[in-house]
Scaffold this motif. Sequence first.
Motif, mmCIF file in Angstrom:
data_model
loop_
_atom_site.group_PDB
_atom_site.id
_atom_site.type_symbol
_atom_site.label_atom_id
_atom_site.label_comp_id
_atom_site.label_asym_id
_atom_site.label_seq_id
_atom_site.Cartn_x
_atom_site.Cartn_y
_atom_site.Cartn_z
ATOM 1 N N ARG A 1 40.223 36.694 36.898
ATOM 2 C CA ARG A 1 39.275 37.818 36.907
ATOM 3 C C ARG A 1 37.993 37.481 36.162
ATOM 4 O O ARG A 1 36.893 37.570 36.721
ATOM 5 N N ASP A 2 38.129 37.073 34.906
ATOM 6 C CA ASP A 2 36.957 36.927 34.048
ATOM 7 C C ASP A 2 36.139 35.675 34.369
ATOM 8 O O ASP A 2 34.921 35.703 34.253
ATOM 9 N N ARG A 3 36.799 34.594 34.754
ATOM 10 C CA ARG A 3 36.059 33.362 35.032
ATOM 11 C C ARG A 3 35.707 33.206 36.508
ATOM 12 O O ARG A 3 34.580 32.848 36.835
ATOM 13 N N LEU A 4 36.686 33.444 37.407
ATOM 14 C CA LEU A 4 36.415 33.246 38.828
ATOM 15 C C LEU A 4 35.947 34.521 39.531
ATOM 16 O O LEU A 4 35.452 34.452 40.648
ATOM 17 N N GLY A 5 36.104 35.668 38.916
ATOM 18 C CA GLY A 5 35.559 36.908 39.458
ATOM 19 C C GLY A 5 36.432 37.625 40.480
ATOM 20 O O GLY A 5 35.960 38.521 41.181
ATOM 21 N N PHE A 6 37.721 37.283 40.562
ATOM 22 C CA PHE A 6 38.610 37.959 41.502
ATOM 23 C C PHE A 6 39.111 39.274 40.905
ATOM 24 O O PHE A 6 39.277 39.402 39.694
ATOM 25 N N GLU A 7 39.398 40.233 41.768
ATOM 26 C CA GLU A 7 39.938 41.522 41.342
ATOM 27 C C GLU A 7 41.437 41.390 41.076
ATOM 28 O O GLU A 7 42.154 40.714 41.816
ATOM 29 N N ILE A 8 41.920 42.043 40.023
ATOM 30 C CA ILE A 8 43.346 42.081 39.697
ATOM 31 C C ILE A 8 43.892 43.420 40.187
ATOM 32 O O ILE A 8 43.315 44.472 39.911
ATOM 33 N N GLU A 9 45.002 43.372 40.917
ATOM 34 C CA GLU A 9 45.608 44.583 41.469
ATOM 35 C C GLU A 9 47.049 44.730 41.000
ATOM 36 O O GLU A 9 47.720 43.741 40.731
ATOM 37 N N ASN A 10 47.495 45.976 40.944
ATOM 38 C CA ASN A 10 48.880 46.330 40.636
ATOM 39 C C ASN A 10 49.335 45.898 39.251
ATOM 40 O O ASN A 10 50.534 45.796 38.997
ATOM 41 N N LEU A 11 48.386 45.658 38.347
ATOM 42 C CA LEU A 11 48.757 45.311 36.979
ATOM 43 C C LEU A 11 49.507 46.470 36.325
ATOM 44 O O LEU A 11 50.476 46.254 35.598
ATOM 45 N N ASP A 12 49.090 47.690 36.633
ATOM 46 C CA ASP A 12 49.772 48.856 36.077
ATOM 47 C C ASP A 12 51.225 48.920 36.546
ATOM 48 O O ASP A 12 52.122 49.223 35.756
ATOM 49 N N LEU A 13 51.485 48.600 37.810
ATOM 50 C CA LEU A 13 52.856 48.613 38.322
ATOM 51 C C LEU A 13 53.689 47.492 37.703
ATOM 52 O O LEU A 13 54.885 47.665 37.443
#
Length: 131
Positions: free
Chosen positions: A26-38
């Motif tokens: 996320r922070d370096r390559l800029g991809f979105e993180i999903e379902n971390l809450d799950l």
Amino acid sequence: MDVTEIDHVNLKIPDDGVETAIEFYRDRLGFEIENLDLYETGDKPFFSVRLAPGAVFHVQPDADFEASEKRNFDHVALRVDTDYEGLLAGLADADVEIDRELEPLGATGVAPAVYVTDPFGYRLELKAETA
């Protein structure tokens, strides 16, 4: 069989590697993180890194994870929506080390690419768009 594209790839990481994975993807390559809450509530054993509208990495922490000494898996190639100079600049800005640079043949032909390795030993080929 008519495969149209890769849907997802499952990546195992160490149990204590969640923050490291998020920082890299996320922070370096800029991809979105999903379902971390799950993942955090225990409803899913993994969280996802959104690579493109129809493609993700499922990232699954594993108490028994051991980085391989061998290379049975070489890399996943990702086409990126930028030219080569933009790709290099973005990686430099994010302080991501480039392992090597090539112009490999892929599914859409020959194009300049860089190879980077994530903190868990997985290699990514980031293939720039050609004009």
